[in-house]
Design an enzyme around this catalytic site. Sequence first.
Site, PDB file in Angstrom:
ATOM      1  N   HIS A  75      60.949  62.401  -5.893  1.00  0.00           N
ATOM      2  CA  HIS A  75      60.094  61.299  -6.262  1.00  0.00           C
ATOM      3  C   HIS A  75      59.893  60.752  -7.566  1.00  0.00           C
ATOM      4  O   HIS A  75      60.082  59.727  -7.735  1.00  0.00           O
ATOM      5  CB  HIS A  75      58.583  61.949  -5.638  1.00  0.00           C
ATOM      6  CG  HIS A  75      57.448  60.699  -5.945  1.00  0.00           C
ATOM      7  ND1 HIS A  75      57.657  59.616  -5.056  1.00  0.00           N
ATOM      8  CD2 HIS A  75      56.570  60.932  -6.940  1.00  0.00           C
ATOM      9  CE1 HIS A  75      56.366  59.117  -5.995  1.00  0.00           C
ATOM     10  NE2 HIS A  75      55.716  59.686  -6.600  1.00  0.00           N
ATOM     11  N   HIS A 126      60.549  56.691  -9.136  1.00  0.00           N
ATOM     12  CA  HIS A 126      59.972  56.240 -10.410  1.00  0.00           C
ATOM     13  C   HIS A 126      61.178  55.857 -11.494  1.00  0.00           C
ATOM     14  O   HIS A 126      60.959  54.874 -12.075  1.00  0.00           O
ATOM     15  CB  HIS A 126      59.054  57.039 -10.979  1.00  0.00           C
ATOM     16  CG  HIS A 126      57.628  57.331 -10.370  1.00  0.00           C
ATOM     17  ND1 HIS A 126      56.844  55.987 -10.293  1.00  0.00           N
ATOM     18  CD2 HIS A 126      57.070  58.046  -9.408  1.00  0.00           C
ATOM     19  CE1 HIS A 126      55.618  56.099  -9.493  1.00  0.00           C
ATOM     20  NE2 HIS A 126      55.788  57.380  -9.039  1.00  0.00           N
ATOM     21  N   SER A 174      60.966  56.789  -2.137  1.00  0.00           N
ATOM     22  CA  SER A 174      61.652  58.154  -2.357  1.00  0.00           C
ATOM     23  C   SER A 174      61.096  59.134  -0.868  1.00  0.00           C
ATOM     24  O   SER A 174      61.444  60.074  -0.998  1.00  0.00           O
ATOM     25  CB  SER A 174      60.857  58.980  -3.495  1.00  0.00           C
ATOM     26  OG  SER A 174      59.297  58.776  -3.308  1.00  0.00           O
ATOM     27  N   GLU A 184      53.175  52.691  -6.228  1.00  0.00           N
ATOM     28  CA  GLU A 184      53.377  53.616  -5.198  1.00  0.00           C
ATOM     29  C   GLU A 184      53.718  53.316  -3.836  1.00  0.00           C
ATOM     30  O   GLU A 184      54.837  53.623  -3.308  1.00  0.00           O
ATOM     31  CB  GLU A 184      52.321  54.618  -5.366  1.00  0.00           C
ATOM     32  CG  GLU A 184      51.957  55.640  -6.615  1.00  0.00           C
ATOM     33  CD  GLU A 184      53.313  56.434  -6.413  1.00  0.00           C
ATOM     34  OE1 GLU A 184      54.137  56.616  -5.453  1.00  0.00           O
ATOM     35  OE2 GLU A 184      53.396  57.238  -7.621  1.00  0.00           O
TER      36      GLU A 184
END
Length: 293
Positions: A162, A167, A227, A208
Site C-alpha cells: 500500500h 503512495h 493498492s 486515499e
Amino acid sequence: MFEEAQYFAPVATRDDGSVVVELATTHPGFADAVYRERRNAIAALALGHTPGDPIPHAEYTDEEHHVWALVTKELAVKHDRYAVREFLDGAAKLGLPGDRIPQLEEVGDLLEPLTGFRYLPAAGLVPLREFYGVLAKGLFHSTQYIRHHSVPFYTPEPDIVHEVIGHANTLASPRFAELYRAAGRAALRVESDEALEFVSKVFWFTLEFGVMREGGELKAYGAGILSSYGEIEEFRGMDIRPLDLAAMGTTHYDITKYQEVLFEAASFDHLEDLVGTFWDTCDDDAIARLTTR
C-alpha cells in the site's frame, strides 16, 4: 480497508528492550510464529531509526519477495484499466522494481529527483498531526513489512504494498505531490483536533479513496483503491457523489470493508481548485463554518 497511520497493529517495547507487534487473533499471520517474529524485527528497525540517517535495511525473504512480485504484476494490469493518467505517468517515471521489495531508502532515491519526497520508516501508529505534518516537508511515513503470504491480495493494515505501490507511484507526480504537501501544511496550520480530523477525512476521500472523471470514464487516483486488488474492481459500483468539502470532512466511513461512498472530481483541475485551495487556505474557523452550514 484501513485508515492511514491510525489502524496499525499496536507496537510495544518490553522492559528487556524487545519489540512486539500485537496482532489481532483474526490477522492472517497471527498463528504464524515466523511471521510474527519478522514483524517484531522489522518494527524494531523503524523504532531504532534516527531522522536524517539512512533508513535501516530490511532483509526480506524469498517468500516475501514473491508476494510483492505477484501483487505488483496483478495490480499493474488493473492500473492500466482503472488508474488516472497522472498516476500511470508517475509510475512509469518512478520505475519501481517488480520482482523484489524495494528498500524504503531506495524508493526515496528514486522519488526525490522527481518530486522531492522521501520516506520515513514507521513501526506502527504515527500520531495524526505528525503523520500529516511531515508531508509539508516532503516526507512520508511508511511501514516496511509485507502482508502474510497466505493471502497475498489482502491486508488488514497498511503494508509496504500500500505505502509504495499506492503512495510512491502517486507521489512521483508533481501535481499529486503538491496536494500531499498542501494537506501537510493544513495539518500544521489547524489547531483543534476536530479541525485536524476534518483535514484527514478530506485526505481519506481524495488521496486515499478518490475517483475522477477522465476521458468520459470513472478512474481511480486514491492510493487505497489503487493498492487494493479487490477494491479497484468494485469502486465504479459504489455510491459516487460530487466532490464536496463539507460532505467529505464529515462523512463517516467503515475501515473494515470496501468504501461504499466515494467522491468524484470532474477533472484534475477540479481536484486542485477545490481540495488544493482548501488545504492551502483552511483554518479552524473556516472548517467550523463548513461543519455547521
